[in-house]
Scaffold this active site. Structure first.
Site, mmCIF file in Angstrom:
data_model
loop_
_atom_site.group_PDB
_atom_site.id
_atom_site.type_symbol
_atom_site.label_atom_id
_atom_site.label_comp_id
_atom_site.label_asym_id
_atom_site.label_seq_id
_atom_site.Cartn_x
_atom_site.Cartn_y
_atom_site.Cartn_z
ATOM 1 N N ARG A 201 0.802 -1.229 0.000
ATOM 2 C CA ARG A 201 0.000 0.000 0.000
ATOM 3 C C ARG A 201 0.837 1.282 0.000
ATOM 4 O O ARG A 201 0.309 2.380 -0.146
ATOM 5 C CB ARG A 201 -0.981 -0.009 1.184
ATOM 6 N N LYS B 117 9.313 -0.680 2.293
ATOM 7 C CA LYS B 117 8.537 0.120 3.250
ATOM 8 C C LYS B 117 9.365 0.634 4.427
ATOM 9 O O LYS B 117 9.300 1.816 4.773
ATOM 10 C CB LYS B 117 7.351 -0.698 3.769
ATOM 11 N N ASN C 183 1.474 1.714 7.027
ATOM 12 C CA ASN C 183 1.172 0.832 5.898
ATOM 13 C C ASN C 183 0.950 1.585 4.595
ATOM 14 O O ASN C 183 0.901 0.980 3.534
ATOM 15 C CB ASN C 183 -0.065 -0.015 6.212
ATOM 16 N N ARG D 209 40.427 43.401 -11.830
ATOM 17 C CA ARG D 209 39.254 43.762 -12.618
ATOM 18 C C ARG D 209 39.714 44.774 -13.652
ATOM 19 O O ARG D 209 40.731 45.463 -13.463
ATOM 20 C CB ARG D 209 38.145 44.335 -11.740
HETATM 21 C C1 UD1 Z 1 0.289 -7.873 12.049
HETATM 22 C C2 UD1 Z 1 -0.299 -8.824 13.069
HETATM 23 C C3 UD1 Z 1 -1.568 -8.204 13.664
HETATM 24 C C4 UD1 Z 1 -1.235 -6.867 14.278
HETATM 25 C C5 UD1 Z 1 -0.562 -5.949 13.263
HETATM 26 C C6 UD1 Z 1 -0.042 -4.717 13.960
HETATM 27 C C7 UD1 Z 1 0.243 -11.103 12.335
HETATM 28 C C8 UD1 Z 1 -0.235 -12.325 11.682
HETATM 29 N N1 UD1 Z 1 -0.618 -10.089 12.434
HETATM 30 O O1 UD1 Z 1 -0.635 -7.748 10.962
HETATM 31 O O2 UD1 Z 1 -2.118 -9.062 14.655
HETATM 32 O O3 UD1 Z 1 -2.404 -6.262 14.797
HETATM 33 O O4 UD1 Z 1 0.561 -6.620 12.658
HETATM 34 O O5 UD1 Z 1 0.516 -3.839 13.026
HETATM 35 O O6 UD1 Z 1 1.376 -11.079 12.799
HETATM 36 N N2 UD1 Z 1 6.708 -9.384 7.696
HETATM 37 C C9 UD1 Z 1 7.814 -10.116 7.310
HETATM 38 N N3 UD1 Z 1 7.616 -11.268 6.635
HETATM 39 C C10 UD1 Z 1 6.386 -11.740 6.321
HETATM 40 C C11 UD1 Z 1 5.265 -10.985 6.717
HETATM 41 C C12 UD1 Z 1 5.459 -9.824 7.401
HETATM 42 O O7 UD1 Z 1 8.948 -9.720 7.576
HETATM 43 O O8 UD1 Z 1 6.323 -12.813 5.708
HETATM 44 C C13 UD1 Z 1 6.940 -8.141 8.440
HETATM 45 C C14 UD1 Z 1 6.453 -6.911 7.705
HETATM 46 O O9 UD1 Z 1 7.493 -6.338 6.949
HETATM 47 C C15 UD1 Z 1 6.048 -5.997 8.861
HETATM 48 C C16 UD1 Z 1 5.611 -6.961 9.941
HETATM 49 O O10 UD1 Z 1 6.187 -8.200 9.618
HETATM 50 O O11 UD1 Z 1 7.153 -5.246 9.360
HETATM 51 C C17 UD1 Z 1 4.107 -7.087 10.045
HETATM 52 O O12 UD1 Z 1 3.575 -7.571 8.831
HETATM 53 P P1 UD1 Z 1 2.229 -7.015 8.216
HETATM 54 O O13 UD1 Z 1 1.998 -7.681 6.930
HETATM 55 O O14 UD1 Z 1 2.215 -5.530 8.274
HETATM 56 O O15 UD1 Z 1 1.180 -7.598 9.275
HETATM 57 P P2 UD1 Z 1 -0.269 -7.055 9.557
HETATM 58 O O16 UD1 Z 1 -1.197 -7.633 8.592
HETATM 59 O O17 UD1 Z 1 -0.237 -5.585 9.724
HETATM 60 MG MG MG Z 2 1.082 -4.022 9.201
#
Ligand code: UD1
Ligand code: MG
Length: 450
Positions: free
Chosen positions: A15, A22, A226, A422
């Site tokens: 996003r 990010k 995000n 000059r």
């Molecule tokens: C996550 C939490 C959610 C919480 C929210 C708070 C989980 C499953 N959910 O959701 O409960 O309320 O954060 O902001 O944990 N990342 C990786 N590798 C991956 C996936 C994510 O490094 O495979 C990192 C992302 O870069 C980020 C963080 O983990 O820094 C969180 O990932 P994101 O996809 O933002 O999780 P949310 O859906 O926001």
């Molecule tokens: Mg997040």
């Protein structure tokens, strides 16, 4: 108790709609990841692991520049937050103690919050950081049973009843390393996203009869970024906090909302900042200085009693000693301006040193670049540089020297000498009147013809 830090920073941040990973987007001119690393540093972690994925090399470069001891673990495919933490296993090989997991995109964490989590860990096996969300939106919901945390339900998987919960998951967690990895081994991906959720460790821990609790902090600290709108909002929150801290420290901000600060801006007491001033990274302004309106400062040091602006640009390496005066439309880069020196109008001073009490006239330029290399200009003390002097570097002017207005200085000037370079002026009596008449006649002929 020894700690290790795992910072998740592999996500693309779809996003953000950006080619830049990010976590490298800046808040107050510092990448979000660096904010997170600095927040985590209060635990004096024995090891720090950054989990990278999207833009892994760029992220690693920034992480290593901040902390040369940080380990980088690459998550090739982003299969979820639990999978991300699992990638840190090798880097934590042999580590015994607590692992604190934080996200690279939550830059506002306060030191005492991490301390409270570590404290809660002494009585619990697993500690999650939660917050009361004003708008719970898509956050994971914390299902509590008294002081115990039962489970975390991701928004996508939550029932309407669970979605009504406003106590939400920040994503931060603290757990003994061995326990954490054994819990993560048990996490599956049978959910609405098909991802390995880190949040599932809560329920797995409960099934193993481990104690799980949630520590609460205020929402501002867990602000996740995000989107660009979130980024702007986060920056605004940062600015608001930083400005009020400066006001508390005794700095006058004439129009606080118009002063833009960097995360590392340092300003001393009784300094006055006029409206519309921008601070880039690496600026220190000592006490009792004045930064006048519409100035832009980065990587510079302004000493006590100096007056900068209005409309001054101080670039990296600008070092102003006490009581200097830098005026309107002046740019200073990589230059030392000694005590009491003045550069008051329309000048460029780059790769130079200017001695104490020297006066630089309007429109002076240090010609520091020959198109290939940069060269230095050295100006002594009590020098008077006449207006519109071009100082062709490398060049040195001794103490007490003077340059005539409009001089192009290409040779060194010894102390107390006057440099004049000059064309000589010649006055032709009556010539101006003749010229005017000639031109007027020419114009009349042309108007008639047209
Ligand atoms: C996550 C939490 C959610 C919480 C929210 C708070 C989980 C499953 N959910 O959701 O409960 O309320 O954060 O902001 O944990 N990342 C990786 N590798 C991956 C996936 C994510 O490094 O495979 C990192 C992302 O870069 C980020 C963080 O983990 O820094 C969180 O990932 P994101 O996809 O933002 O999780 P949310 O859906 O926001
Ligand atoms: Mg997040």
């Amino acid at each position: 108790m020894t700690n290790a830090l795992v910072i998740l920073a592999a996500g693309k941040g779809k996003r953000m709609n950006s080619d830049i990973p990010k976590v490298l987007h800046p808040i107050a001119q510092v990448p979000m990841l660096v904010h997170a690393m600095r927040a985590g540093a209060v635990l004096s972690p024995e090891r720090t692991v950054i989990v990278t994925g999207h833009g892994a090399e760029a992220v690693a470069r920034v992480a290593e520049a901040e902390d040369e001891n940080a380990s980088i673990a690459v998550q090739e495919e982003q299969l979820g937050t639990a999978h991300a933490v699992a990638q840190a296993r090798a880097a934590l090989d042999g580590f015994q103690g607590d692992v604190v997991v934080l996200y690279g995109d939550t830059p506002f964490l306060q030191p005492d919050t991490l301390q409270r989590m570590i404290e809660a860990r002494t009585k619990n096996d697993l500690v999650i950081l939660g917050f009361e969300a004003a708008d719970p939106a898509r956050y994971g919901r914390l299902v509590m049973d008294g002081d115990s945390l039962e489970r975390i339900v991701e928004f996508k998987d939550a029932t309407d009843e669970q979605r009504a919960i406003t106590f939400c998951n920040s994503g931060l967690l603290a757990c003994d390393a061995e326990t954490l990895f054994s819990l993560i081994d048990a996490v599956g991906n049978d959910n609405a996203s098909g991802e390995y959720y880190l949040t599932d460790v809560v329920e797995i821990a409960r099934d193993k009869r481990l104690n799980v609790t949630a520590v609460a902090c205020d929402e501002a600290q867990t602000l996740g970024v995000n989107s660009r709108a979130d980024l702007a909002a986060a920056d605004a929150v940062f600015q608001e906090q930083a400005r009020s801290e400066l006001l508390d420290l005794g700095v006058t901000l004439m129009a606080p909302d118009t002063v833009y600060l960097a995360a590392d801006t340092v300003i001393g007491r009784d300094t006055v900042i006029e409206p519309n001033v921008v601070f880039g990274p690496g600026v220190t302004v000592e006490s009792g200085a004045t930064i006048r309106a519409f100035s832009h400062l980065e990587g510079c040091h302004v000493s006590r009693g100096s007056v900068v602006g209005p409309y001054t640009r101080l670039r990296p390496g600008a070092e102003l000693a006490e009581n200097t005066k830098i005026g309107n439309f002046v740019e200073i880069k990589n230059a030392e301006i000694a005590e009491g020196a003045k550069v008051n109008h329309l000048s460029y001073i780059g790769d130079a040193s200017v001695g104490a009490a020297t006066n630089i006239g309007a429109g002076t330029i240090t010609c520091n670049y020959d198109g290939v290399m940069k060269h230095k200009t050295t100006i002594g003390e009590n020098v008077f540089i006449g207006s519109n002097t071009m100082l062709v570097a490398p060049v040195t002017l001794g103490d007490g020297a003077m340059t005539a207005t409009g001089t192009v200085v290409t040779k060194d000037v010894e102390p107390d000498a006057l440099a004049v370079a000059r064309a000589k002026q010649e006055n032709k009596p009556g010539y101006a009147r003749k010229l005017f008449e000639m031109l007027k006649a020419k114009k009349a002929r042309r108007d008639k013809g047209a």
